[in-house]
Design a protein around this motif. Structure first.
Motif, PDB file in Angstrom:
ATOM      1  N   GLU A 427      12.218  67.999 -25.433  1.00 37.73           N
ATOM      2  CA  GLU A 427      10.783  68.084 -25.704  1.00 37.73           C
ATOM      3  C   GLU A 427      10.403  67.114 -26.823  1.00 37.73           C
ATOM      4  O   GLU A 427      11.194  66.847 -27.731  1.00 37.73           O
ATOM      5  N   PRO A 428       9.168  66.597 -26.767  1.00 31.87           N
ATOM      6  CA  PRO A 428       8.716  65.753 -27.883  1.00 31.87           C
ATOM      7  C   PRO A 428       8.519  66.595 -29.139  1.00 31.87           C
ATOM      8  O   PRO A 428       8.175  67.781 -29.049  1.00 31.87           O
ATOM      9  N   VAL A 429       8.756  65.988 -30.292  1.00 28.85           N
ATOM     10  CA  VAL A 429       8.552  66.693 -31.555  1.00 28.85           C
ATOM     11  C   VAL A 429       7.057  66.936 -31.748  1.00 28.85           C
ATOM     12  O   VAL A 429       6.233  66.038 -31.554  1.00 28.85           O
ATOM     13  N   ARG A 430       6.708  68.157 -32.114  1.00 30.35           N
ATOM     14  CA  ARG A 430       5.298  68.482 -32.308  1.00 30.35           C
ATOM     15  C   ARG A 430       4.718  67.654 -33.447  1.00 30.35           C
ATOM     16  O   ARG A 430       5.316  67.551 -34.522  1.00 30.35           O
ATOM     17  N   PRO A 431       3.541  67.079 -33.233  1.00 27.89           N
ATOM     18  CA  PRO A 431       2.926  66.283 -34.306  1.00 27.89           C
ATOM     19  C   PRO A 431       2.649  67.138 -35.540  1.00 27.89           C
ATOM     20  O   PRO A 431       2.329  68.323 -35.427  1.00 27.89           O
ATOM     21  N   VAL A 432       2.798  66.532 -36.699  1.00 28.25           N
ATOM     22  CA  VAL A 432       2.450  67.211 -37.949  1.00 28.25           C
ATOM     23  C   VAL A 432       0.930  67.197 -38.064  1.00 28.25           C
ATOM     24  O   VAL A 432       0.315  66.121 -38.075  1.00 28.25           O
ATOM     25  N   LYS A 433       0.327  68.372 -38.136  1.00 28.68           N
ATOM     26  CA  LYS A 433      -1.131  68.477 -38.045  1.00 28.68           C
ATOM     27  C   LYS A 433      -1.842  68.532 -39.392  1.00 28.68           C
ATOM     28  O   LYS A 433      -2.991  68.119 -39.513  1.00 28.68           O
ATOM     29  N   ALA A 434      -1.186  69.106 -40.426  1.00 27.75           N
ATOM     30  CA  ALA A 434      -1.887  69.328 -41.695  1.00 27.75           C
ATOM     31  C   ALA A 434      -0.916  69.235 -42.864  1.00 27.75           C
ATOM     32  O   ALA A 434       0.301  69.427 -42.714  1.00 27.75           O
ATOM     33  N   ALA A 435      -1.469  68.936 -44.031  1.00 28.40           N
ATOM     34  CA  ALA A 435      -0.681  68.775 -45.258  1.00 28.40           C
ATOM     35  C   ALA A 435      -0.949  69.947 -46.200  1.00 28.40           C
ATOM     36  O   ALA A 435      -2.082  70.429 -46.308  1.00 28.40           O
ATOM     37  N   GLY A 436       0.090  70.399 -46.891  1.00 24.10           N
ATOM     38  CA  GLY A 436      -0.028  71.568 -47.761  1.00 24.10           C
ATOM     39  C   GLY A 436      -0.709  71.270 -49.083  1.00 24.10           C
ATOM     40  O   GLY A 436      -0.632  70.159 -49.618  1.00 24.10           O
ATOM     41  N   LEU A 437      -1.388  72.275 -49.620  1.00 29.68           N
ATOM     42  CA  LEU A 437      -2.016  72.211 -50.944  1.00 29.68           C
ATOM     43  C   LEU A 437      -1.663  73.482 -51.711  1.00 29.68           C
ATOM     44  O   LEU A 437      -1.351  74.512 -51.113  1.00 29.68           O
ATOM     45  N   HIS A 438      -1.732  73.402 -53.033  1.00 27.17           N
ATOM     46  CA  HIS A 438      -1.444  74.566 -53.883  1.00 27.17           C
ATOM     47  C   HIS A 438      -2.372  74.508 -55.091  1.00 27.17           C
ATOM     48  O   HIS A 438      -2.605  73.435 -55.645  1.00 27.17           O
ATOM     49  N   PRO A 439      -2.937  75.652 -55.514  1.00 27.86           N
ATOM     50  CA  PRO A 439      -3.805  75.624 -56.699  1.00 27.86           C
ATOM     51  C   PRO A 439      -3.053  75.156 -57.936  1.00 27.86           C
ATOM     52  O   PRO A 439      -1.900  75.545 -58.164  1.00 27.86           O
ATOM     53  N   THR A 440      -3.705  74.321 -58.727  1.00 29.76           N
ATOM     54  CA  THR A 440      -3.094  73.792 -59.951  1.00 29.76           C
ATOM     55  C   THR A 440      -3.319  74.764 -61.105  1.00 29.76           C
ATOM     56  O   THR A 440      -4.220  75.610 -61.053  1.00 29.76           O
ATOM     57  N   PRO A 441      -2.524  74.658 -62.173  1.00 29.11           N
ATOM     58  CA  PRO A 441      -2.752  75.535 -63.327  1.00 29.11           C
ATOM     59  C   PRO A 441      -4.144  75.356 -63.927  1.00 29.11           C
ATOM     60  O   PRO A 441      -4.742  76.315 -64.419  1.00 29.11           O
ATOM     61  N   GLU A 442      -4.674  74.128 -63.878  1.00 32.07           N
ATOM     62  CA  GLU A 442      -6.014  73.888 -64.433  1.00 32.07           C
ATOM     63  C   GLU A 442      -7.068  74.657 -63.639  1.00 32.07           C
ATOM     64  O   GLU A 442      -8.004  75.230 -64.216  1.00 32.07           O
ATOM     65  N   GLN A 443      -6.932  74.661 -62.312  1.00 34.31           N
ATOM     66  CA  GLN A 443      -7.892  75.391 -61.483  1.00 34.31           C
ATOM     67  C   GLN A 443      -7.822  76.893 -61.754  1.00 34.31           C
ATOM     68  O   GLN A 443      -8.857  77.563 -61.836  1.00 34.31           O
ATOM     69  N   ILE A 444      -6.606  77.415 -61.911  1.00 30.85           N
ATOM     70  CA  ILE A 444      -6.458  78.849 -62.182  1.00 30.85           C
ATOM     71  C   ILE A 444      -7.000  79.190 -63.569  1.00 30.85           C
ATOM     72  O   ILE A 444      -7.608  80.256 -63.771  1.00 30.85           O
ATOM     73  N   GLU A 445      -6.839  78.295 -64.538  1.00 26.65           N
ATOM     74  CA  GLU A 445      -7.391  78.538 -65.874  1.00 26.65           C
ATOM     75  C   GLU A 445      -8.910  78.596 -65.843  1.00 26.65           C
ATOM     76  O   GLU A 445      -9.527  79.419 -66.535  1.00 26.65           O
ATOM     77  N   MET A 446      -9.535  77.730 -65.026  1.00 31.38           N
ATOM     78  CA  MET A 446     -10.997  77.770 -64.900  1.00 31.38           C
ATOM     79  C   MET A 446     -11.453  79.066 -64.235  1.00 31.38           C
ATOM     80  O   MET A 446     -12.475  79.637 -64.598  1.00 31.38           O
ATOM     81  N   PHE A 447     -10.664  79.536 -63.271  1.00 25.63           N
ATOM     82  CA  PHE A 447     -10.970  80.830 -62.650  1.00 25.63           C
ATOM     83  C   PHE A 447     -10.890  81.938 -63.695  1.00 25.63           C
ATOM     84  O   PHE A 447     -11.735  82.840 -63.731  1.00 25.63           O
ATOM     85  N   ALA A 448      -9.849  81.889 -64.514  1.00 32.11           N
ATOM     86  CA  ALA A 448      -9.643  82.930 -65.523  1.00 32.11           C
ATOM     87  C   ALA A 448     -10.778  82.947 -66.548  1.00 32.11           C
ATOM     88  O   ALA A 448     -11.120  84.011 -67.086  1.00 32.11           O
ATOM     89  N   TYR A 449     -11.364  81.791 -66.826  1.00 33.04           N
ATOM     90  CA  TYR A 449     -12.499  81.727 -67.755  1.00 33.04           C
ATOM     91  C   TYR A 449     -13.662  82.574 -67.225  1.00 33.04           C
ATOM     92  O   TYR A 449     -14.334  83.276 -67.986  1.00 33.04           O
ATOM     93  N   HIS A 450     -13.898  82.487 -65.908  1.00 37.70           N
ATOM     94  CA  HIS A 450     -14.994  83.250 -65.300  1.00 37.70           C
ATOM     95  C   HIS A 450     -14.618  84.706 -65.047  1.00 37.70           C
ATOM     96  O   HIS A 450     -15.493  85.574 -64.989  1.00 37.70           O
TER      97      HIS A 450
END
Length: 699
Positions: A427-450
Motif C-alpha cells: 500500500e502507498p504510505v498515507r500522506p502526512v496531513k497536519a503538523a503538531g502544535l503545543h501551547p508555549t509557557p508564555e501562552q499559558i502564563e497569559m492565560f493564568a493572568y486572566h
C-alpha cells in the motif's frame, strides 16, 4: 444571599412546583436558540452541558433561589413567561463556575494558533532555502544532507533520538568541531566549553534564535506524531538558517510544501531510491529452528522479547536484545555484539526501537506479530495492524548499504500474518496531513493572568478547548502533561517552574519515576537542593546486578530517574547541583543493566521459578489488551494436570491476537478449567490421561 432573602420570591408568588420546573429546564436545554446564544458567549457544547447540569442542580436542590429567578420560573410554569427568559440567569450562573467567560475575547486571542509562522520573527526576517531529501530507509537521503551540514561554516542537526544525535556528534568531530545537546546532556567539542559552530541535538532542544548556515531536520514525517509532532513544526518554521535540509518520507512533501507556502518559501525536492534490494519472502519462519545468522525478530511487547529470547537460547543459540526502555549505552552494546562478525551472537530480538538510531547488520527481518498497541491523537489506547510507514521503516533495516548483507529480506513468524504483511507493504504510505502544535509557557502564563485561580491542568484544558487551528495543524495530545500537572498540583510552585516539571520526559506508567518527580518537586518547593547523597539514598545506590526480570525492570526505572535528574539539572542548576556525579553513577548503572541483558534468559528462568505454583507468570504489559503471541508454557495444578496450551496456532492465541481476549480473562479461564478438573467434571478417563502426561515443569 439567596438564604438571606428567606425565599422572597415564594412570598411574592407561590412555592415552585419542582416537577414543572424540571420539565421547563429540559425544554430550555434542548432549544437550538439557547445553544446558539451559549456558543456566542463562549460556551461550546461541552461547557454548555456542564453549565446546564450545574444550573439545574442549583435550582432543583436549593431550598430557595434568588427572588428574580423564582419569579421568572413561576411565570414560565404558569404560562406567563417563556423558557428563553432563563438565559440571563443561566449565563450568570455559568460565569460563576467558568470565570473565563468574562474574558473570553482575550483568551481566544491568546489561544489563536492559526498563524504559527508569525511566532518566529527571526526566521521570517531571512529568505531560507528549503531542500527536501525524500526517500525510503537506506536510500542515502540523510547522508547527502549531512555532507552539506559538514561542509557549512555553521550548522545544526535535529534528530528524533539521543542515539541519532550522538552518532552525528561523533561523525562530525572527525571533520569539524561539533557539540552535542540533548535534554539530559551537553558535550562541548572545545575544552574551554566554547560553543562550536556545529551542533547535533535532539529536536526538542534546537534553538530558534541562533543563526546557522545549514540546518538538518531528520525524520520529518514525525511532524504528525500525536505527542511530539510540535517539535518538528517548531524546527521547520522557526530555525534561523540559510538552508534547511529536510529528510524523511515522501509522504510529507505536500504538507511541508503547503507550510512553506504560508512562509513565502519554496521547497526543492530531491528524491532517492533504496540503495540495496529488499525482498518480501513467500514463506514464513514458522519455527525458531529455521533461524539463521543475521536474523532479527521484531516484537511489539516485552513479554514476547522475553519469551522468544529464552526459546532461542534453549536451542543453543545466542541472541542480542534491544527494546525501547533500555539505556542508550546498553542498546549500543547489544548492537555492537550482534554486528561483530567474531561474536557468536548472530540473532537479534528487538522491538521497533531498531527502526531508528542504530546501525545494524541485519539480513532478514521477521515480524513476530503485525499488530501493535498505539496511542491515538485523543490519548486513547488502540491495538491495530502496523501502518505501511511503520512496516517500511522496520523492514528497511534489513540489508543496509553499509552492512555485510547487500540484500535484505522480510517475512513473518506466522504464516497467517504473511499475506497481511504483503498487503501492508504494497500500500502507498498515507500522506502526512497536519503538523503538531503545543501551547508555549508564555501562552499559558497569559492565560493564568486572566484566570489566577485555575490549576495548570485546567488552564491547559481551557486553552485546548478554545484554541483555533487551521487545517494544516492539530494540537498535540496533552494527557501526559495533565497527568503530571494533577500529580504535583498540591505542591506550591510558581507557574513557570510548574510548567517545566510537567514537561519532563518520563513514562507515566513507571510508578517509581513518577514518585521521584513528586519528591523532586516537593523538595524544590522548599528551596532545598537535590543533592547526590539525597538521590543515592532515594534510589538505594549502589545497586547489585539483577537476579530476575523484575529487578532488571527496576534498574531501567532507576536509570530513567537519573535521566530525569540530569534533565532538571539543566533547567534548575542551583537546585540540582550534582549532575557530574549523577552522570558517573548512571554510566555504572548502564554497565550493570548490560550484564543483566546479556543474562536475560537466566533472569527469565529465575522469574518463572519464583512464580507461585499453579499460576502462569505474566510479566507486566505496556497495554492491558494484547494480541501478541504467548510462550508455549503450560500451567499445572498439584496433580500435574495440564491446562490448554497457549502456543502458536491455539484458539487462545488467536483470540489474544484479535483483541477478543485479555491476559486477565485468560488467567480466569485457566483457573476455572483447573477448578472443573479438580471437581471431576471431565470424567475419570480425562483425568487419568492427564495424569499420565509428563509434568509441564519438567518441559
Amino acid at each position: 444571599g439567596d438564604a438571606a432573602e428567606e425565599d422572597v420570591g415564594a412570598e411574592l408568588t407561590r412555592p415552585l412546583d419542582k416537577g414543572e420546573v424540571l420539565k421547563n429546564l429540559n425544554k430550555f436545554y434542548k432549544r437550538k436558540e439557547i445553544q446558539r446564544l451559549g456558543s456566542e458567549n463562549g460556551l461550546d457544547a461541552r461547557l454548555f452541558h456542564q453549565a446546564f447540569i450545574s444550573f439545574r442542580k442549583y435550582i432543583m436542590e436549593s431550598s430557595s433561589v434568588s427572588a428574580d429567578l423564582h419569579i421568572i420560573l413561576n411565570d414560565i410554569c404558569c404560562g406567563a413567561g417563556h423558557v428563553d427568559d432563563l438565559f440571563p440567569f443561566f449565563l450568570r450562573h455559568a460565569k460563576q463556575i467558568f470565570p473565563m467567560l468574562d474574558c473570553m475575547d482575550d483568551l481566544r486571542k491568546i489561544s489563536d494558533l492559526r498563524l504559527p509562522p508569525n511566532w518566529y520573527p527571526d526566521a521570517r526576517a531571512i529568505q531560507r532555502k528549503i531542500i527536501f531529501h525524500a526517500g525510503p530507509t537506506n536510500s542515502g537521503k540523510t547522508y547527502h544532507a549531512i555532507q552539506r551540514f559538514l561542509s557549512a561554516k555553521s550548522g545544526i542537526y535535529c534528530g528524533p533520538l539521543k542515539l541519532l544525535a550522538h552518532e552525528i556528534f561523533q561523525k562530525s568531530n572527525d571533520n569539524v568541531p561539533c557539540d552535542l545537546v540533548t535534554g539530559e546532556e551537553r558535550v562541548y567539542a572545545n575544552e574551554d566549553a566554547r560553543q562550536a559552530p556545529h551542533i547535533a541535538c535532539t529536536i526538542e532542544m534546537c534553538s530558534t534564535n541562533t543563526p546557522y548556515e545549514v540546518a538538518v531536520i531528520d525524520e520529518i514525517q514525525m511532524i504528525r506524531d500525536p505527542s511530539r509532532g510540535w517539535a518538528w513544526t517548531r524546527a521547520l518554521l522557526g530555525l534561523c538558517a540559510e538552508e534547511i535540509h529536510i529528510c524523511g518520507e515522501a509522504a510529507a512533501i505536500d504538507l511541508v510544501t503547503e507550510l512553506m507556502y504560508t512562509t513565502g518559501e519554496e521547497v526543492e525536492v530531491r528524491n532517492y531510491k533504496r540503495l540495496t534490494p529488499l525482498t518480501v519472502l513467500d514463506y514464513a519462519l514458522e519455527s525458531l529452528d529455521n533461524l539463521r545468522p543475521g536474523d532479527c525478530i521484531v516484537c511489539f511487547s516485552k513479554n514476547d522479547i522475553y519469551s522468544i529470547s529464552r526459546q532461542i537460547e534453549a536451542r543453543g543459540l545466542e541472541c542480542a536484545v534491544i527494546y525501547g526502555s533500555l539505556p542508550p549505552g546498553t542498546k549500543l552494546e547489544q548492537a555492537k555484539k550482534f554486528n561483530d562478525p567474531d561474536d557468536p551472537c548472530k540473532i537479534l530480538v528487538a522491538t521497533d526501537a531498531i527502526g531508528m538510531g542504530l546501525n545494524l547488520c541485519i539480513k532478514r527481518i521477521i515480524f513476530n506479530s503485525i499488530v501493535k498497541p498505539t496511542v491515538n491523537e485523543k490519548g486513547e489506547k488502540e491495538i491495530d495492524s502496523i501502518t505501511t510507514s511503520q512496516a517500511l521503516q522496520i523492514a528497511g533495516r534489513a540489508g543496509r548499504y553499509s552492512s555485510s548483507f547487500k540484500q535484505g529480506e522480510v517475512t513473518t513468524m506466522h504464516r497467517d500474518d504473511l499475506v497481511q504483511l504483503k498487503e501492508i507493504l504494497s500500500e502507498p504510505v498515507r500522506p502526512v496531513k497536519a503538523a503538531g502544535l503545543h501551547p508555549t509557557p508564555e501562552q499559558i502564563e497569559m492565560f493564568a493572568y486572566h484566570l489566577p485561580d485555575a490549576t495548570l491542568s485546567n488552564l491547559i484544558d481551557i486553552f485546548v478547548s478554545l484554541s483555533q487551528v487551521d487545517g494544516l495543524y492539530f494540537v498535540c495530545n496533552i494527557d501526559d502533561f495533565k497527568f503530571l500537572a494533577d500529580m504535583i498540583q498540591h505542591i506550591p510552585l510558581n507557574l513557570r517552574s510548574r510548567y517545566v516539571f510537567c514537561t519532563a520526559p518520563l513514562n507515566r506508567k513507571e510508578p517509581f519515576v513518577c514518585t521521584t518527580l513528586l519528591k523532586f518537586a516537593r523538595q524544590f518547593s522548599r528551596n532545598e537542593p537535590l543533592t547526590f547523597d539525597w538521590l543515592c539514598r532515594h534510589t538505594k545506590w549502589p545497586l547489585p546486578a539483577p537476579k530476575n526480570i523484575k529487578e532488571l525492570v527496576h534498574l531501567e526505572a532507576v536509570h530513567d530517574v537519573f535521566d530525569l535528574y540530569l534533565w532538571l539539572s539543566y533547567r534548575f542548576m542551583d537546585m540540582f547541583p550534582d549532575a557530574v556525579l549523577v552522570r558517573d553513577i548512571q554510566k555504572k548503572l548502564d554497565d550493570i543493566i548490560q550484564v543483566g541483558v546479556c543474562n536475560i534468559t537466566k533472569l527469565i528462568r529465575a522469574s518463572q521459578s519464583a512464580a507461585a505454583p499453579g499460576t502462569a507468570e505474566v510479566l507486566s504489559e505496556d497495554f492491558p489488551l494484547s494480541r501478541t503471541k504467548r510462550d508455549t508454557r503450560v500451567v499445572s495444578d498439584h496433580r500435574g494436570a495440564k491446562s490448554p496450551s497457549h502456543g502458536r496456532g491455539s484458539l487462545a492465541n488467536r483470540l489474544l491476537r484479535e483483541g477478543l481476549l485479555t491476559q486477565e480473562m485468560l488467567r480466569q479461564l485457566e483457573s476455572e478449567w483447573q477448578d472443573q478438573h479438580r471437581n471431576g467434571r471431565y470424567g475419570l478417563g480425562s483425568k487419568r490421561d492427564d495424569q499420565n502426561k509428563p509434568c509441564p515443569n519438567s518441559v
